[in-house]
Design an enzyme around this catalytic site. Structure first.
Site, mmCIF file in Angstrom:
data_model
loop_
_atom_site.group_PDB
_atom_site.id
_atom_site.type_symbol
_atom_site.label_atom_id
_atom_site.label_comp_id
_atom_site.label_asym_id
_atom_site.label_seq_id
_atom_site.Cartn_x
_atom_site.Cartn_y
_atom_site.Cartn_z
ATOM 1 N N HIS A 288 0.865 -1.153 -0.173
ATOM 2 C CA HIS A 288 -0.056 0.049 0.156
ATOM 3 C C HIS A 288 0.762 1.216 0.043
ATOM 4 O O HIS A 288 0.540 2.237 -0.706
ATOM 5 C CB HIS A 288 -1.015 0.237 1.353
ATOM 6 N N ALA A 289 1.992 1.313 0.739
ATOM 7 C CA ALA A 289 2.935 2.399 0.884
ATOM 8 C C ALA A 289 3.263 2.688 -0.718
ATOM 9 O O ALA A 289 3.317 3.796 -0.900
ATOM 10 C CB ALA A 289 4.123 1.907 1.650
#
Length: 868
Positions: free
Chosen positions: A429-430
């Site tokens: 997600h980062a």
């Protein structure tokens, strides 16, 4: 309404007409089903059911009232609004027509038993199909029984209004009422290994490479426990494994095999000691998975983001979607420059650069490195976040250093100039959110929170994965304690416990009509996890998925060797410098220069130097294929030499005095030809002419495979021109996508006045044609020798350029300025860059000069901002 409501659709029954009901995720799953790719069986609860539920529960208007004028930057207000809306959804009754349809579909999927399923959110937006929505809605694993499936469906609907999801839509300018939710129901699987596959490198946009990341067990353990997955890279054409990195894994997530209500449906377990340091997929399975990805990409015609699992040695695909593009949504152009400040340095084509850039060695040193996750370079003061309370000390422009990023942190990560995480991969997600928000990001450093200290001044390079510790000039010194800006203080961030779970299970489909290809024999080890003995979960004999012969020969395996280091000087700037280039013979040499792509191919020059006939002649003689082939051949040269850098083609305006052939045959005499019957209006009147250009672009993109080619429209004067010329493009099945953009030229003064309306019609960016616009604004014929000293950057032009660039930036689309000839004004460029221009396109002989000037301008702007 109930009589025509379609609440559920089985995967095999989804057609193209159902796109608005099932969203892109559902449509892609249907396409994979038709392609006979092995994937879990299931059905989709449509977005129609979601909207019908809102209306029957009479809560749609209440939701709008709550979200209207909501200050999303105030996390306390945001969380309160989210809680109210989610509570309304959970407590509202599902209409019987929807509940009955879901129960019937689940019964058909289960057979005689209540099978375990994954209930997965699928967000769709009418505003754009190009937003990732990464991790912004919930998924529920191991759900069993019709009642629990219905409850999970409501929970998915409610997750559409999680604080981070509301904030994301607001930040991206997406209307809350134009976002729907379909829910995908699929059988569960006990995944031994799972992960993500990208059929291009999202950092370098290298389409020749496939990237695979994998973890033991269910894949969301990576986000839940901040673990780093194995990383494999495969050369796409030969399916050669060229790089792999294996990381230790101590925890894994599995589905529960017990039926007690008290038992956790999904649980974390320790990985056996002997497995912790082993490679998750063996080399042959890596190549087998890459070959499947290659087939899927060929089917969809553009790079794909693919989720996969492996059980009992068999690989299954869960879903596939186009790789989301980066979208710039920062609030002010100077924030962009802070985040992407780049200095002149040698670029080394290796995974790890062993020494600091030559000109930085005096005041910086490499302090740690990780995996590049989002390109760009940023400098700032380190702020380490170990717990949520630490976010309060994060100031705009700081470098956020954290164990991991989850979607709940969107509000905070947007303040950061760059992000460094201890754990995670390029598909985390980062990484996904950082690329979408254009924030330089490095993941998987393992110990950044220990090596770095608060208020260290660092420079991070999201393209190489390196972090440099810099010595700070006195005028840039930072206080030892965090700065307190009252206007920037934000309440404690919102966090919720649910994580996005992306792994589900499988029933083997019947595979037909795909030629058999036998991979090298291998010994499949015993399953890592206990095999679930559940009725109808998997058939006893599962046949191998086979790949079309032309996509794979005998797999090639190579030993890992360090890549050869290649040095070249590259002046890197936040503002992209493009080349005006229409002579294909120059393409190879200019491609070696420091240009970020081609911003302007002049179709008139191609007509004059290569085609040498009017396109109308090809139509009259019914040899349009010849015109298409000749034009496409030229475009292919540019695209091949600059790939994967962007190439923008602008068809000729067909101005009679600019064409050097067929004089007076197809173009009538005009006293003022540049103000006459040309550009979009001519193509709209005779669409067969523009069809030739569109077909040449399609040939280059689809047949030759160069997806880096986009279109700049011929002269557009008003809203009607834009609508009608776009219709010709789309009617030829050439649609805007993550790789194909339509750019609007700004050259007629009317487009300056109508810029808001033109942007609302839908474009991907715009380019100011500096010479043409400036001349028309001042009623000056720049071909007249009397105007040889004409100042293109006059007051009228600069006022217009400011309006255009700032309006584009406000509407979150890129803007550029095309400069032709020797016109060059450093002061004007400084203003254009400060307003937020994305591109400057110049004649190829001025690339280096422009880059050097722009680099100096950007540094001065950033320094002046810091001093303030």
């Amino acid at each position: 309404m109930a009589s025509t409501l379609i609440s559920t659709i089985g995967f095999p029954d989804i057609t193209k007409n159902d796109a608005t009901k099932v969203g892109s995720k559902g449509m892609n799953i249907a396409e994979l089903t038709r392609l006979k790719i092995p994937l879990p069986p299931g059905f989709v609860i449509t977005s129609e059911a979601y909207y019908y539920f809102l209306d029957m529960a009479r809560i749609r208007e209440k939701i709008l009232d709550i979200l209207t004028n909501l200050d999303v930057e105030n996390s306390k207000e945001l969380e309160e609004a989210s809680n109210i809306i989610q509570d309304m959804i959970i407590k509202s009754t599902v209409p019987p027509v929807i509940e009955n349809a879901v129960l019937k579909a689940y019964s058909r999927l289960s057979g005689f038993v209540n099978t375990y399923v994954a209930v997965r959110s699928s967000i769709s937006s009418e505003d754009s199909d190009e937003n990732s929505f990464a991790g912004l809605a919930s998924t529920f694993l191991n759900i069993r029984g019709g009642k629990d499936v219905t409850l999970a469906m409501k929970a998915c609907w409610a997750s559409l209004f999680e604080p981070n999801s509301i904030y994301y839509r607001s930040a991206k300018g997406i209307s809350h009422v134009k976002v729907g939710m379909s829910v995908v129901i699929q059988k569960m699987v006990q995944a031994e290994v799972s992960g993500t596959m990208l059929t291009m490198n999202p950092i370098t946009s290298d389409s020749s490479t496939i990237i695979i990341e994998g973890m033991l067990g269910l894949g969301d353990i990576m986000e839940a426990e901040a673990l780093t997955p194995d990383h494999y890279e495969i050369e796409k054409s030969s399916l050669t494994l060229i790089d792999k990195k294996v990381y230790k894994q101590t925890l894994m997530m599995i589905r529960s095999t017990k039926h007690e209500e008290s038992e956790e449906q999904v649980k974390k377990v320790q990985v056996a000691q002997k497995w912790q340091n082993l490679q998750k997929l063996d080399d042959k399975k890596i190549v087998e998975l890459a070959s499947i990805g290659k087939v899927i990409e060929q089917q969809f015609g553009e790079p794909q983001d693919i989720e996969w699992v492996m059980e009992a040695g068999k690989i299954y695909i869960l879903q596939s979607r186009s790789i989301a593009p980066s979208v710039d949504i920062h609030p002010h152009p100077l924030v962009e420059k802070l985040q992407e400040e780049l200095v002149q340095q040698p670029i080394e084509e290796t995974v790890h650069i062993e020494s600091a850039p030559a000109n930085d060695s005096a005041n910086s040193q490499i302090i740690l490195s990780g995996s590049p996750a989002s390109e760009g370079v940023a400098e700032g003061y380190v702020k380490i976040v170990r717990q949520n309370d630490d976010f309060i000390h994060l100031n705009t422009g700081d470098i956020l250093v954290i164990d991991r990023i989850i979607p709940d942190y969107i509000l905070w990560m947007r303040k950061a100039a760059g992000i460094i995480t201890n754990e995670g991969g390029v598909t985390s997600h980062a990484a996904v959110l950082s690329r979408e928000f254009k924030i330089p990001c490095i993941v998987g450093t393992e110990n950044a929170t220990e090596i770095l200290s608060n208020n260290d001044y660092v420079r991070i390079d999201g393209s190489s994965g390196q972090v440099f510790l810099k010595l700070i000039e006195k005028n840039l010194e930072h206080p030892s304690s965090p700065i307190k800006h009252e206007e920037e203080q934000i309440d404690q961030p919102f966090v919720h416990d649910e994580t996005s779970v992306q792994q589900v299970a499988i029933e083997e489909p019947v595979i037909e009509n795909i030629p058999q290809v036998h991979l090298a024999e291998e010994t499949i080890p015993e399953p890592l996890l206990p095999v679930v003995e559940e009725e109808q979960l998997l058939p006893e004999n599962v046949s191998d998925f086979t790949i079309p012969q032309e996509t794979i020969s005998e797999p090639v395996y190579i030993e890992e060797k360090p890549k050869e280091t290649i040095h070249h000087i590259n002046i890197r700037t936040a503002t992209k410098i493009l080349a005006n280039l229409s002579d294909k013979s120059l393409a190879p040499s200019i491609a070696q220069k420091d240009a970020d792509g081609i911003g302007y191919i002049n179709g008139t020059e191609i007509l004059n130097t290569v085609i040498k006939r009017h396109p109308e002649a090809y139509i009259e003689e019914e040899i349009v294929e010849k015109y298409v082939t000749e034009t496409a051949t030229v475009l292919e040269t540019f695209c091949r030499e600059f790939n994967p850098r962007p190439v923008i083609y602008r068809p000729s305006n067909l101005i009679s005095t600019e064409l050097q052939f067929d004089s007076g045959v197809y173009e009538p005499h005009e006293d003022n030809p540049k103000l006459g019957y040309n550009g979009a209006v001519k193509y709209i009147e005779n669409p067969s002419l523009f069809n030739l250009e569109v077909e040449a672009i399609k040939t280059t993109r689809n047949k030759s495979g160069y997806k880096n080619l986009s279109l700049m429209l011929p002269m557009v004067r008003n809203e009607k021109d834009l609508r009608e010329i776009k219709k010709i493009v789309t009617s030829n099945d050439l649609k805007r996508s993550s790789t194909f953009k339509i750019y609007l030229p700004i050259e007629a003064p009317s487009t300056v006045l109508l810029i808001h309306q033109l942007i609302d019609i839908g474009i991907d960016g715009l380019f100011i044609m500096a010479n043409t616009l400036s001349g028309l604004l001042n009623a000056a014929d720049l071909e007249n020798p009397k105007y040889k000293n004409f100042n293109v950057f006059n007051e009228a032009f600069m006022l217009s350029a400011e309006v255009i660039i700032k309006t584009a930036h406000k509407n979150k689309i890129p803007s550029g300025v095309i400069l032709q000839g020797k016109e060059f004004d450093s002061d004007a460029l400084s203003e254009i860059i400060e307003w937020g221009a994305t591109y400057i396109s110049v004649d190829p002989y001025y690339i280096e000069k422009t880059k050097a000037t722009v680099a100096d301008i950007e540094k001065n702007l950033i320094l002046s901002r810091r001093k303030k």
